[in-house]
Every structure is written in C-alpha cells, then in structure tokens.
Design a protein around this motif. Sequence first.
Motif, mmCIF file in Angstrom:
data_model
loop_
_atom_site.group_PDB
_atom_site.id
_atom_site.type_symbol
_atom_site.label_atom_id
_atom_site.label_comp_id
_atom_site.label_asym_id
_atom_site.label_seq_id
_atom_site.Cartn_x
_atom_site.Cartn_y
_atom_site.Cartn_z
ATOM 1 N N GLY A 1 23.221 -20.189 0.336
ATOM 2 C CA GLY A 1 22.496 -19.873 1.567
ATOM 3 C C GLY A 1 21.132 -20.524 1.624
ATOM 4 O O GLY A 1 20.760 -21.130 2.642
ATOM 5 N N VAL A 2 20.380 -20.421 0.537
ATOM 6 C CA VAL A 2 19.015 -20.963 0.563
ATOM 7 C C VAL A 2 19.019 -22.489 0.607
ATOM 8 O O VAL A 2 18.195 -23.114 1.300
ATOM 9 C CB VAL A 2 18.179 -20.445 -0.621
ATOM 10 N N LEU A 3 19.972 -23.115 -0.090
ATOM 11 C CA LEU A 3 19.971 -24.569 -0.117
ATOM 12 C C LEU A 3 20.530 -25.179 1.170
ATOM 13 O O LEU A 3 20.084 -26.241 1.592
ATOM 14 C CB LEU A 3 20.735 -25.069 -1.340
ATOM 15 N N THR A 4 21.503 -24.519 1.815
ATOM 16 C CA THR A 4 21.966 -25.032 3.111
ATOM 17 C C THR A 4 20.920 -24.771 4.194
ATOM 18 O O THR A 4 20.732 -25.590 5.091
ATOM 19 C CB THR A 4 23.310 -24.413 3.518
ATOM 20 N N SER A 5 20.245 -23.626 4.117
ATOM 21 C CA SER A 5 19.187 -23.336 5.091
ATOM 22 C C SER A 5 18.065 -24.356 4.980
ATOM 23 O O SER A 5 17.638 -24.955 5.971
ATOM 24 C CB SER A 5 18.619 -21.929 4.866
ATOM 25 N N ALA A 6 17.571 -24.538 3.745
ATOM 26 C CA ALA A 6 16.418 -25.419 3.538
ATOM 27 C C ALA A 6 16.804 -26.892 3.620
ATOM 28 O O ALA A 6 16.081 -27.702 4.205
ATOM 29 C CB ALA A 6 15.781 -25.112 2.185
ATOM 30 N N GLY A 7 17.941 -27.245 3.038
ATOM 31 C CA GLY A 7 18.286 -28.651 2.921
ATOM 32 C C GLY A 7 19.024 -29.235 4.101
ATOM 33 O O GLY A 7 18.900 -30.424 4.380
ATOM 34 N N ILE A 8 19.803 -28.400 4.835
ATOM 35 C CA ILE A 8 20.593 -28.926 5.955
ATOM 36 C C ILE A 8 20.007 -28.499 7.301
ATOM 37 O O ILE A 8 19.753 -29.336 8.166
ATOM 38 C CB ILE A 8 22.062 -28.480 5.827
ATOM 39 N N MET A 9 19.772 -27.189 7.472
ATOM 40 C CA MET A 9 19.225 -26.717 8.746
ATOM 41 C C MET A 9 17.705 -26.800 8.788
ATOM 42 O O MET A 9 17.085 -26.621 9.839
ATOM 43 C CB MET A 9 19.677 -25.279 9.013
ATOM 44 N N LYS A 10 17.073 -27.059 7.639
ATOM 45 C CA LYS A 10 15.631 -27.317 7.548
ATOM 46 C C LYS A 10 14.798 -26.161 8.091
ATOM 47 O O LYS A 10 13.836 -26.352 8.827
ATOM 48 C CB LYS A 10 15.300 -28.627 8.264
ATOM 49 N N GLN A 11 15.231 -24.960 7.708
ATOM 50 C CA GLN A 11 14.562 -23.759 8.189
ATOM 51 C C GLN A 11 14.900 -22.594 7.272
ATOM 52 O O GLN A 11 16.036 -22.437 6.845
ATOM 53 C CB GLN A 11 15.041 -23.441 9.617
ATOM 54 N N MET A 12 13.902 -21.773 6.945
ATOM 55 C CA MET A 12 14.124 -20.540 6.188
ATOM 56 C C MET A 12 13.915 -19.382 7.157
ATOM 57 O O MET A 12 12.789 -18.967 7.424
ATOM 58 C CB MET A 12 13.155 -20.452 5.011
ATOM 59 N N ASP A 13 15.006 -18.863 7.676
ATOM 60 C CA ASP A 13 14.946 -17.820 8.702
ATOM 61 C C ASP A 13 15.062 -16.451 8.020
ATOM 62 O O ASP A 13 16.150 -16.031 7.632
ATOM 63 C CB ASP A 13 16.080 -18.025 9.700
#
Length: 584
Positions: free
Chosen positions: A175-187
């Motif tokens: 979750g954290v790596l797809t959020s930060a690395g792909i969607m470029k956002q930590m929601d």
Amino acid sequence: MQTGNTSFSVTVICFWLCIAVARAKAMDNMEGNTATSEKPIRRSISLCTGEQEYVHKRKQVVLESLISLGINCTADSVPHITLLASGGGQRAAVGLVGSLYQMEKEGLLDSLLYLGGVSGSTWSMSSIYSDPQWSSSMDTAVSRLSGPGVELEAAMAWLGERANEEHFCLTDIWGVLTSAGIMKQMDLRHLSDEASRNVTNPYPIYGAIEKHCFSSGPIEGKWFEVSPHEAGFTELGFFIETSLLGSKFESGELLEQMPEMDMVKLQGVLGSALADEETIREFIPPWLNVSGQMDGAAEEYLRVYNALDKLVALTRSTIKDPTALSDLDKLQKILEDKVKHNKSAWLEPKSSEERKSLSQQWIMELLAAVETWSESLEDGAFKTHVSLLTKKVLPKIMTWEWGTTRNFLYQYQDSMVPTCLRSQERFQLVDAGLLINVAYPSFLGEKRDIDLIIAPEYSAGNMFETLTLARDYAAEVKKPFPDIDDKILEERDWPKDCYVFEGKENEPSIIYMPLYNRRNCKDAEEVKAKMEEFSTFQRPFSQEKIEFVLETAKANIKNNKETLLAEIHKAVLHRRNKRKSVLR
C-alpha cells in the motif's frame, strides 16, 4: 420553463424516495435485520440508509446533467448508471484517470450515479476522491500523475508506525509503495470520512475478496465491498460500518473498536494481486517455464525473488538522490545475478525433497545478499530506511501474509455464514481481480438496480474474460445479466473499441470499451505488443508511458461519445419502463 420542471422533478423524486425507503425498511424487517443501536452487524439485501440518502441527492445532479445533454428525463426516470473500471495495475490506474477526464470534458461525468473499481483502478479512485470536488475538474488528478511524488522519508515514517501494529503484513508495504511510488500521494484520510460529503461525485464502491473463501468456500462468501458507509459481504448481506472494519468482534458483538485503516492501507488491500500464489506464475523466467520444472519449491523461490524485485523497484520510484539510486541499482543486479547463477543447478535432475531443500537454501542466500548489501551502505537516512525494510519486511516476505483483518463474523451464529468465515478470528482481504477483474458483483440485482454499466476494459489476459466471468457469476447467484454472443468472443485478439450488450427487462445494459482495439492498433499483433509494453507487473511507468495510456483512454471515450449518449438515453427509457411495471 426548465426551472419549473426541475422543481416538480424534485417533488416527484422525494415522493419516490419515501416509497423506496419504506420498501427497504419493510424488507429489512422481513429479513430480521439486526441493524439497531445495539447490534453493530447489519443483515440486509437492501442499501443502508446512508447510501440511500446519498443516491437520492445524487440523482438530482444526474437529472440536471441529462437535461443539459438534451436527454428528456424526469425525476422519476433518472437512470442508475455506473462506471465500472477494471483492474490492471498502473495501466488501469492511469487509464481510469484518462477515461474520467474525458467524460468530464464531454459533459458525461455527472450522469454517473456510482463509480466502482477493483485492483489497479482502486488506486486512482482512492487518489481522486481525496479531492471532495474532483468531478468538477479532473485536471488536478491528471497533473498529480506527473507530479514530484512522495519522499522516501514520508513513506518510511508511515511504514514504521504500521510495523508496530498487530496485523502488520505485506499489504501495508504494498500500500505505501504503490501510493508513494505510483499514485505519488500519501492519503491518510479514512474512507468513512466521505460519508458526510456532499454529492458532487459519484458514490464509490471498492471491491475485494476474502482469500479463504476464494480458495475453498462458497461463492456467497467471496465478494467483499467497501463504501463510505458500509463494508461487508455482497451476497451474504452482512455489513458493518466502514469505520469498524478491523475492530474486534465475536458472536456478533463489538468487543473492541480499533482505529480505521487509512486509504494507504486500503489501497494495499484492494490492489494486492501478488497475494495469490498463482499470480507468481506470471513471473516465471523462460528457462524455468518447462514441463517438470515448475513446482511448489520453484514457486516459493520465485515468490521471494519477485517480492524483493518489486520492493526495490517501488522504493526506487520514491528516491531522487543519485547515490541512493546507484545503490538500489547494485541491489537489483545482485538479485538478478543470483537467479541467473542458479539456472543450471535448478535444471539438473533432482527429487522433490532435494528441490525443496535447494529452494530454501537459495531463498536464504537471497535474503542474506540483501542484508549484506544493506550493511554496506554509508551511514545516513537512506541506510536507516533500508534497515527498517530489511528488519520488518523480509520476515513478512517469508510468511507471505496479506490483508490480515479482524473478522466481524467470527463465531457469528447464523446458518448463512459459511464455516470458512465463522471459524476464523481473522480473515484476509485481497485483490478482487483474482476472482473477477471488474466490480460487477456489487452492481448486479435489485440492491443497486443498475440500468447501464459503462465498462472501460484495462485488463490483461483474454479480452471479454471479465464479461464471461461476470455472466457465470450472475448465473450462479441467480441475478440477471445481459446475453453475450459467443461470436463476439472470436474478436478477442483484435477487438473493436466499443461493444454494447443490451439489457432487456431486469438486466443492465453494458458498454464495453477495450483500451487497445481496432481503432488504435492496426492488427492483433499490435494489441499484443501494447499489452506487453504496458504489462501489469512491471516497474513504475515512465512519464512517456503515463502520457500514452492517458491519451489512449481519453480517445476511447471521445471516439464513442455518441454511443454513450445513445445508451444513456436508452437507460432513461429502461428506468421509465421499470417504474411502469412496478405501478401495474
């Protein structure tokens, strides 16, 4: 004149809402609904009150949208239209943003009552819904895909907090790596926060599956849906408030309320296709993909290798420091060399026990290589972050634990609850795309009573497979689904850009829109090449790839606007005919 019609329409829609609410309450009473202030588990096949109210208000937005498009519609014939985006990793995440962007530009977005997603499309859903007004301007969502992203420090800070929790697992890391690395956002918001929002956006439904029931349970226990108001099993009809997902239950009683998972972790749950051991087969190197070589020992070895490879790739996407990037390149090469070095030894004849022993030996060598590389790094922030990953993540890769969540149906005394759920204190929620790569199950039947499904297809694999799987699922749970002409399946290798499967009485119509098709690919070979170039499991897309998928998805909507308008108009007639049949 339009103002008068709208006022009359609001009056009529209020009248029909009252009837709908009354019917829902009557059905709940007949079913022995347990949704009282004392009972945290609601058992019902009807919408919860919160969703009913949202949908009622959203219908006014849809009505005004249809009038602006020149479609003759009244408040009592507002169609139930949903866009169901398929999974497909980053290809689906980016494709959905492109599709929604173009729908907004064409004035079609406000015709949607619902938006449903699974797997990769839920990554972009969780991202765009962080903006309460996203459907009024998709420019922000598009620009975020090209944004600076999230620094590794922020991602590791979140991961460090989760690592201390009881149910820390690979889902948190994914979750954290797809959020930060792909969607470029930590929601860091919670999905239940959206329950109190206004109705600017379509109502979101996220799909998952329960892993134990998926493997060996009845079909009714497989599909799990999460909305701003409720989370639960679609076919079983057991739900809790979304804010209680992960809290401790026993025998239907809430024993301990725990903090709600944030959108970063939820994104990890919904997009965790790697949780399924069968998915690892997609990563088999050619030299191992031969008869007699692929067994449990080989799969376990590849599972560990590919988890490490993806972890390195996603970590790389959160880093800008040249030294750190160079260090990660070295680790990537170490891992690749390990696999290549072991090729000849693996192909030698061995017994199953010898292969298992060899697999375990190589796994330990892989992990030891990562630790040796970690210790060789220069002291500093990057080494600290890497240390967290090696200490907390490597053990989870060995146990391969995904989606662990407290089970609200644990010891629940009801014959409808299958043993695979009742007997487990915890269940595992994972990627719904492993069952059906589109969220059809949440939108079949009377509960949401859908008239029209717009289905942009971003999936890999066989074209039309999501449709045939959904058709078979619908037949098994006895819910209506439109006919699929088997002759169309012959076009799977080089599909058209748009197909319409017309619903009759109670079936929804489906507009099916393959991402790569005859309009943008000259032949079947080019479709295949595009799917390989933009494959589901690869390192994060370059900016050039992001732009290409965005523009392809936009063009598919733009090219088929007239078809979309025609089917929306038919959906109004479909809703009107349904209402007439009820009044007879």
